[in-house]
Write a protein that holds these residues in place. Sequence first.
Motif, PDB file in Angstrom:
ATOM      1  N   ASP A   9      13.030  60.089  59.032  1.00  0.00           N
ATOM      2  CA  ASP A   9      13.376  60.456  57.589  1.00  0.00           C
ATOM      3  C   ASP A   9      13.244  62.000  57.278  1.00  0.00           C
ATOM      4  N   ARG A  10      14.245  62.196  56.462  1.00  0.00           N
ATOM      5  CA  ARG A  10      14.421  63.485  55.993  1.00  0.00           C
ATOM      6  C   ARG A  10      14.591  63.456  54.414  1.00  0.00           C
ATOM      7  N   ALA A  43      11.030  69.157  61.161  1.00  0.00           N
ATOM      8  CA  ALA A  43       9.961  68.960  61.206  1.00  0.00           C
ATOM      9  C   ALA A  43       8.816  69.826  61.811  1.00  0.00           C
ATOM     10  N   GLY A  44       9.516  71.103  62.621  1.00  0.00           N
ATOM     11  CA  GLY A  44       8.639  72.153  63.000  1.00  0.00           C
ATOM     12  C   GLY A  44       8.466  71.846  64.485  1.00  0.00           C
ATOM     13  N   GLY A  68      19.559  71.902  55.191  1.00  0.00           N
ATOM     14  CA  GLY A  68      18.131  71.849  54.761  1.00  0.00           C
ATOM     15  C   GLY A  68      17.145  71.962  55.571  1.00  0.00           C
ATOM     16  N   ARG A  69      17.183  72.984  56.510  1.00  0.00           N
ATOM     17  CA  ARG A  69      16.307  73.114  57.552  1.00  0.00           C
ATOM     18  C   ARG A  69      14.857  73.347  57.101  1.00  0.00           C
ATOM     19  N   ASP A  70      15.106  74.131  56.140  1.00  0.00           N
ATOM     20  CA  ASP A  70      13.816  74.779  55.515  1.00  0.00           C
ATOM     21  C   ASP A  70      13.114  73.968  54.479  1.00  0.00           C
ATOM     22  N   ALA A 102       4.690  72.292  52.875  1.00  0.00           N
ATOM     23  CA  ALA A 102       4.549  72.496  54.365  1.00  0.00           C
ATOM     24  C   ALA A 102       5.321  71.522  54.993  1.00  0.00           C
ATOM     25  N   SER A 103       6.116  70.566  54.321  1.00  0.00           N
ATOM     26  CA  SER A 103       6.819  69.317  54.930  1.00  0.00           C
ATOM     27  C   SER A 103       8.068  69.082  54.041  1.00  0.00           C
TER      28      SER A 103
END
Length: 648
Positions: free
Chosen positions: A218-219, A59-60, A340-342, A559-560
């Motif tokens: 949620d991802r 989420a940054g 999937g962090r990116d 961006a997200s």
Amino acid sequence: MDTSQPNPENSNGPDTGTPTPLNVLRETFGYPSFRPHQAEIIDAVLAGRDVLAVMPTSAGKSICYQVPALVLGRLTVVVSPLISLMADQVGALRQLGVAAACLNSSLSPAEREGVLHDTASGHLRLLYVAPERLDDPSFLELARERGIALLAVDEAHCISQWGNDFRPSYQRIIDFIAALPKRPPVCALTATATRQAREDIEAALGLVDPFRVVASFDRPNLSFAVERPGGTKAKDRSLVEFARSRPDKSGIVYCMSRRAVETVCDLLSEQGLAATRYHAGLSPAERDRNQEDFLYDRKTIMVATNAFGMGIDKSNVNYVVHYNLPLSLENYYQEAGRAGRDGTKAECLLLYSPGDVHTAEFLLERTERDDLTPEQLEQLRAHDAERLRQMVFYATTTDCLRAFILRYFGEEAPAYCGNCSNCLADFEERDERTNALKIVSCVARVAIRCRETGAYSDAVGAGTIVDILRGSRAQKMLDRGWDALSTFGIMADVPVTHIRTLIDELVFRGVLARSAGKYPTISLTAASMPFLREDAPFMVKVAKGKPRKKRSEWAGGGASARDTAQAAETFEPSPDDEALFAELRELRSELAREQQVPPYFIFSNATLQALCRIRPATAEELLDVPGVGAKKAERYGETFLAKIAAHA
């Protein structure tokens, strides 16, 4: 979320000589806009307000203190629990031209002196430190003299006794804050924290009227799957098949014990897969070497205990497999979230075996804590037992896996996500009342016989119940007289896995109970007798097979994670896009080898995919690609533009 929110529009700031947060985000980090909640958090920090932010992995969170550090132009201290986490963040920041350093036990005396000098001189903007460093009087004196503009506490759940990774050293951060001549804003961030853990964080850090953000857990870019192989050999086959079908993908395989790590790593290596290992029993030199092999993509699979991962920012992990059952959903979601962090699509697979539950309970029983009273330790063990129980429910449910996770963390979720193994499986609903009655009757008759014979316990394990129902002729069954029960052999034609599934379902619905401990037993509950008397259907979802829908692994560079998932739905890569992506990935690897940095330090997978989608031809167009800031455009722009042009 706190109702008194800062105005995110303020993130553009007035037209003064001071850089605005949005300008810093665009020019330094290369992103056109903030992700959800980032702007509000940054505004609160810049207004001098404390913050508690609970945001899922990817989420940054780091942007929430890195951008303010660059806007303020003074020292920001980041408390971080692991050396590897500090090194990863500092390495990535230096690629962006940001003056950052870390201070920990891995540095040589000369390196440590260099960092202290840069801190004292005001050169550094971000300094990462271990919580133990705050106990050092000399560091406190340096902090008092230099002044701290912002104190960020990363992985803040470590401060809570009820968190999933409690560290007593975190509870002394408040003493460091109190010793400063001027209290800086304190920003506490974590990916997973229940309500109780959040309250602990606020109290233990002494947060003053904090701006609170609890973002959606949620991802959307992650798909979740549970498989229930019948036995170790079947589990091994499932793992090998899964990894072999993803030869160019990077993945982590989590195991419960060091022994399992060794066995699984050997298994994958023998099958010709590029696997390495990580656990606390290895020498520090080997752990570092194996970790580097994984970070630099020399090995595509890391087999590890949960000692690996918290400090790893590797953005291009395509899948996470749990070979054994985690101890809690907090642990599971944190570990699975390293995929999937990116923002690109990634997979999370749990290989569930009932035997893992016994091992997990054994480990929890052995929990020892010198910092807790006997009463507190007993409370903690009871809390851990309930968390494990919820983890088992996740592993055995036929409902949407994503909804189960989100509801566990107190978030409403639809019953169908379309991106988990349960939602994608071909299930049929079947009335299993007859079989369920047989199982409950068997448990009741076992209890009666135990009382009649004066047995030590009036309950037995699930394995014994299965053996009785299937009519096992093992000597131990005959010695105990189980063959004399009326339920002996009445489910001889029902597969073991199906009986165990029904037992799990009966436990889940409260008709039966499963005890804790090293040797868990199955017993009746208050609902058992009414269940035997009533005549209502016992509907159970039964898998007819699991045909997966064909899903593109491509994701846009939005961006997200949510934006990325939506972009992926509207953009279908052509074979030419895939070919260019492979060329850019190879170019990235070459540059990484030359600079001796991990490939994702250059560009993330999401940025490479955006390059393929946008196909920039000029330096100006390159800056429109998410993840390409001014410094990276200067360093790598010409090389990547040339590769794109040559491909065209």
